[in-house]
Write a protein that holds these residues in place. Structure first.
Motif, PDB file in Angstrom:
ATOM      1  N   GLY A   1      14.874  10.260 -25.531  1.00  0.00           N
ATOM      2  CA  GLY A   1      14.285  10.918 -26.428  1.00  0.00           C
ATOM      3  C   GLY A   1      15.817  11.084 -26.966  1.00  0.00           C
ATOM      4  N   TYR A   2      16.664  10.859 -26.304  1.00  0.00           N
ATOM      5  CA  TYR A   2      18.033  11.592 -27.469  1.00  0.00           C
ATOM      6  C   TYR A   2      18.952  10.319 -27.645  1.00  0.00           C
ATOM      7  CZ  TYR A   2      22.191  13.810 -28.175  1.00  0.00           C
ATOM      8  OH  TYR A   2      23.636  14.162 -28.922  1.00  0.00           O
TER       9      TYR A   2
ATOM     10  N   ARG B   1      15.998   6.149 -30.290  1.00  0.00           N
ATOM     11  CA  ARG B   1      15.321   6.648 -30.966  1.00  0.00           C
ATOM     12  C   ARG B   1      13.877   6.295 -31.789  1.00  0.00           C
ATOM     13  NH1 ARG B   1      19.677   9.636 -35.106  1.00  0.00           N
ATOM     14  NH2 ARG B   1      20.671  11.314 -32.772  1.00  0.00           N
TER      15      ARG B   1
ATOM     16  N   LYS C   1       9.481   5.807 -22.028  1.00  0.00           N
ATOM     17  CA  LYS C   1       9.971   7.814 -22.382  1.00  0.00           C
ATOM     18  C   LYS C   1       8.295   7.980 -22.076  1.00  0.00           C
ATOM     19  CE  LYS C   1       8.496   7.797 -27.068  1.00  0.00           C
ATOM     20  NZ  LYS C   1       8.405   8.222 -28.310  1.00  0.00           N
TER      21      LYS C   1
ATOM     22  N   TYR D   1      11.986  13.621 -20.437  1.00  0.00           N
ATOM     23  CA  TYR D   1      11.654  13.243 -22.283  1.00  0.00           C
ATOM     24  C   TYR D   1      10.543  15.071 -22.213  1.00  0.00           C
ATOM     25  CZ  TYR D   1       9.071  12.149 -26.361  1.00  0.00           C
ATOM     26  OH  TYR D   1       7.950  12.058 -27.675  1.00  0.00           O
TER      27      TYR D   1
ATOM     28  N   TYR E   1      12.629  17.791 -22.450  1.00  0.00           N
ATOM     29  CA  TYR E   1      13.667  18.359 -23.697  1.00  0.00           C
ATOM     30  C   TYR E   1      12.355  18.434 -25.396  1.00  0.00           C
ATOM     31  CZ  TYR E   1      16.272  15.820 -27.842  1.00  0.00           C
ATOM     32  OH  TYR E   1      16.959  15.554 -29.312  1.00  0.00           O
ATOM     33  N   LYS E   2      11.421  17.946 -25.082  1.00  0.00           N
ATOM     34  CA  LYS E   2      10.353  17.780 -26.146  1.00  0.00           C
ATOM     35  C   LYS E   2       9.959  19.669 -26.018  1.00  0.00           C
ATOM     36  CE  LYS E   2       6.337  16.362 -28.698  1.00  0.00           C
ATOM     37  NZ  LYS E   2       5.567  15.657 -27.895  1.00  0.00           N
TER      38      LYS E   2
ATOM     39  N   SER F   1      11.581  12.069 -34.468  1.00  0.00           N
ATOM     40  CA  SER F   1      11.860  11.416 -33.541  1.00  0.00           C
ATOM     41  C   SER F   1      10.952  11.365 -32.230  1.00  0.00           C
ATOM     42  CB  SER F   1      13.161   9.965 -33.183  1.00  0.00           C
ATOM     43  OG  SER F   1      13.985  11.610 -32.283  1.00  0.00           O
ATOM     44  N   VAL F   2      11.443  13.332 -32.259  1.00  0.00           N
ATOM     45  CA  VAL F   2      10.253  13.922 -31.047  1.00  0.00           C
ATOM     46  C   VAL F   2       9.413  14.398 -30.712  1.00  0.00           C
ATOM     47  CG1 VAL F   2      10.630  15.583 -29.017  1.00  0.00           C
ATOM     48  CG2 VAL F   2      12.507  13.711 -29.543  1.00  0.00           C
TER      49      VAL F   2
ATOM     50  N   ASP G   1       1.824  18.249 -23.570  1.00  0.00           N
ATOM     51  CA  ASP G   1       2.762  18.263 -23.162  1.00  0.00           C
ATOM     52  C   ASP G   1       3.434  18.469 -21.372  1.00  0.00           C
ATOM     53  OD1 ASP G   1       4.302  16.102 -25.444  1.00  0.00           O
ATOM     54  OD2 ASP G   1       5.268  18.346 -25.850  1.00  0.00           O
TER      55      ASP G   1
END
Length: 648
Positions: free
Chosen positions: A561-562, A565, A575, A581, A584-585, A616-617, A625
């Motif tokens: 996700g970095y 995108r 992803k 992912y 990170y989110k 984008s995330v 999640d």
């Protein structure tokens, strides 16, 4: 050859009278009497798992084949071809033959540990191999599978805790361990570590005696040993065989493979099975082997070690009779083997089968009863919770020198300090750097535990096979204890990393945000560890598992996700497989919310949620999640557990 002594007729009590006769014969020999007294002590202890139960082991026409090449090709290789014999309480049966002759395969089959295309009849007092026989059988492998960082006493004590019944107290089990240590001559190294490839421990002979001691603790009626003198000097080998002779003198049935024994060791055997390319060429008393081969034309005028002559014959090499005169040239090896096999069929095989039938306690057809044996429920000596506690304690003791390895601590702390300096007090307006910092944070603790976890089960494969084959514990107890024992290190290092990196990097200075960020990372660590355990358990090979982990981390890094995108629709699903992912989110959602702003230009502020890398995330659906990561955690660990079940 006097085969009448090979198969004495047992009584209706499963060979008890025969065991007494054999024991008497052994007591009349010059065996070390201290071991005989010890065997009597073992039987008289009221806290032992069971009294000695003499076992008469019979095997008839054992055939074992393996497929060569592709299974569809139909090519097979015969490893064992019609091996027959019998061993009674108080006797030592030695299996001789060159490398590749099938000795270990036959021993494994007699120990109930061989699967595949095995046919023939094997019986233990007329019964098939089952849980009762398994708990009375000790098996010592050729390689000493021991934990290197445990001491001799700890190794035997943990074995006693797991293999002896829960009705015994720890003091009683400890006393039995002390008896075994004294009688095996291990007092001097009682508190010495076993040792391993990276550091020196006890000697090879002492390791072998520890392995034998592990089996002696259960007071086995049947003891099988694979090359117990391999790699030992003559004195150490003599001591091992003296130990075995004393154990046999207590009424135990002992079978051992041995490659090339000295004459001193050879004359300690009661019976011998000689194999040549999987086929038997001699079975009978060790003391009459030379007379038998002399009677069929293979005599030697020289005084030789009987084992040397037997191994030469098994290799197709006849004795050097008359070679110096040139009147008796050496025969072709295939002709020698053919002569020996023909003589075996005529002089031994027929009479042996007749005597086995006359002393028949009942037969067992392997093929017909395999499914029934595998379905037999076995009673565990200890409860699941007790096994878990002991395995957890043993694991912590074994890894007490590796748990907080100085190199790993230095590695993590140095990365934390260096990263903290690179992102030192990053201001909120530098949102690019902050997002990069959070992505690095999630990736590092997504991949570091993965690489460490892939080594867990492959490194313990042989130990797991050995102990499960002995019925020491349930697989579920081992799995949970092994993974729980790793948690202190797996969680302590990322916690220390977070305390350094979080505050040096200038992330949101709020206690609740800090705690939530720490919990998110620890959650990711557990998921990453679970995937590493699954890779290791499925492949059971360190190199293959590490390669698969490298490919996986690369894919997760790119699809995290970095870096990318706008992933193409046909591969966007990648992803959603990446736990990095989701971590990170989660970190983004903890640090920011929809109402947060950053300085996108001088005196101009923009919403964080609209910043392209964040948009984008997304910052919502954090509970979804978290639930997905929880499913990954459970799923990967369940997959690892299922994979371990097939390890045999």
């Amino acid at each position: 050859m006097p085969l009448s002594s090979v198969a004495p007729k047992p009584d209706n009590n499963g060979g008890t009278e025969m065991a007494m006769n054999q024991t008497k014969k052994m007591e009349d020999s010059n065996t070390n009497t201290s071991y005989q007294n010890y065997c009597l002590q073992m039987n008289s202890h009221s806290f032992l798992q069971h009294s000695l139960y003499p076992i008469v082991l019979k095997f008839e026409e054992i055939v074992y084949k393996v497929s060569c090449g592709r299974a569809s090709s139909g090519n097979e290789k015969t490893i064992l071809d019609g091996v027959t014999g019998m061993v009674c309480p108080g006797e030592i049966l030695a299996m001789l033959g060159p490398s590749g002759s099938g000795k270990t395969t036959l021993l494994t089959a007699l120990g109930g540990r061989l699967s595949g295309r095995l046919s023939g009849k094997i019986s233990y007092n007329g019964q098939p191999f089952c849980g009762v026989v398994k708990r009375r059988t000790g098996f010592v492998a050729q390689d000493d599978v021991l934990y290197p960082h445990l001491t001799v006493f700890e190794t035997l004590f943990f074995t006693a805790l797991l293999r002896l019944p829960k009705s015994l107290t720890k003091d009683e089990k400890s006393k039995l361990v002390e008896h075994v240590i004294v009688e095996l001559g291990l007092t001097r190294c009682k508190f010495s570590m076993i040792g391993g490839p990276t550091f020196r421990g006890i000697s090879g002979g002492e390791k072998k005696r520890v392995s034998i001691g592990q089996e002696m603790l259960i007071n086995p009626s049947l003891l099988l040993l694979d090359e117990p003198t391999s790699g030992l000097d003559s004195t150490a080998a003599q001591r091992i065989m003296t130990t075995l002779k004393g154990l046999a003198g207590g009424g135990r049935t002992i079978i051992t493979t041995i490659h090339q024994p000295s004459s001193r060791l050879y004359y300690m055997f009661d019976k011998v099975v000689l194999l040549s390319e999987g086929s038997p060429i001699y079975y009978g008393l060790a003391s009459t082997a030379l007379d038998y081969f002399s009677s069929i034309g293979f005599s030697t005028p020289f005084t030789v070690n009987p084992a040397d002559l037997l191994l030469d014959l098994a290799n197709g090499i006849g004795p050097e009779q008359g070679v110096e005169n040139g009147d008796s040239p050496q025969k072709d090896p295939s002709d020698v083997r053919a002569t020996l096999m023909s003589a075996y069929d005529k002089k031994i095989s027929t009479r042996l089968k007749i005597e086995l039938c006359s002393s028949d306690l009942g037969s067992f057809n392997y093929k017909e009863t395999t499914s029934r044996i595998e379905a037999t429920s076995e009673k565990w000596c200890t409860t699941w919770w007790y096994q878990f506690k002991i395995l957890l304690l043993r694991g912590l003791r074994e890894r007490r020198f590796e748990a907080f390895n100085k190199l790993r601590i230095f590695q993590v702390l140095s990365v934390a300090i260096l990263s903290g300096l690179l992102w030192w007090r990053t201001p909120s307006s530098h949102i690019d750097d902050r997002i990069a910092m959070l992505f690095f944070y999630s990736v590092f603790w997504g991949f570091y535990p993965l690489y460490n976890a892939v080594f867990t089960f492959p490194q313990e494969r042989m130990t797991l096979i050995k102990e499960r084959s002995s019925g020491m514990y349930r697989l579920s107890a081992y799995f949970l204890a092994r993974t729980a024992g790793d948690l202190p290190l797996e969680l302590a290092l990322p916690t220390a990393f977070t305390f350094i990196f979080y505050w040096m990097g200038g992330l949101k200075p709020d206690p609740s945000t800090f705690i939530l960020s720490l919990l998110a990372v620890l959650f990711s660590v557990l998921v990453a560890q679970s995937l590493g355990l699954a890779f290791g358990a499925i492949l059971m090979d360190v190199k293959q598992a590490a390669t698969l982990a490298s490919v996986t981390t690369l894919v997760f890094l790119i699809a995290g996700g970095y870096y990318v995108r706008q992933i193409p629709p046909f591969i966007v699903w990648l992803k959603y497989l990446s736990y990095s992912y989701y971590c990170y989110k989660l970190l983004l959602g903890i640090q920011y919310d929809d109402d947060d702003y950053y300085e996108c230009a001088k005196n101009a502020f923009c919403r964080v949620a609209e910043y392209p890398p964040v948009k984008s995330v997304g910052l919502s659906n954090l509970w979804i999640d978290t639930s997905i990561m929880l499913l990954m955690l459970v799923g990967y660990r369940f997959l690892a557990y299922i994979a371990l079940q097939r390890v045999r």
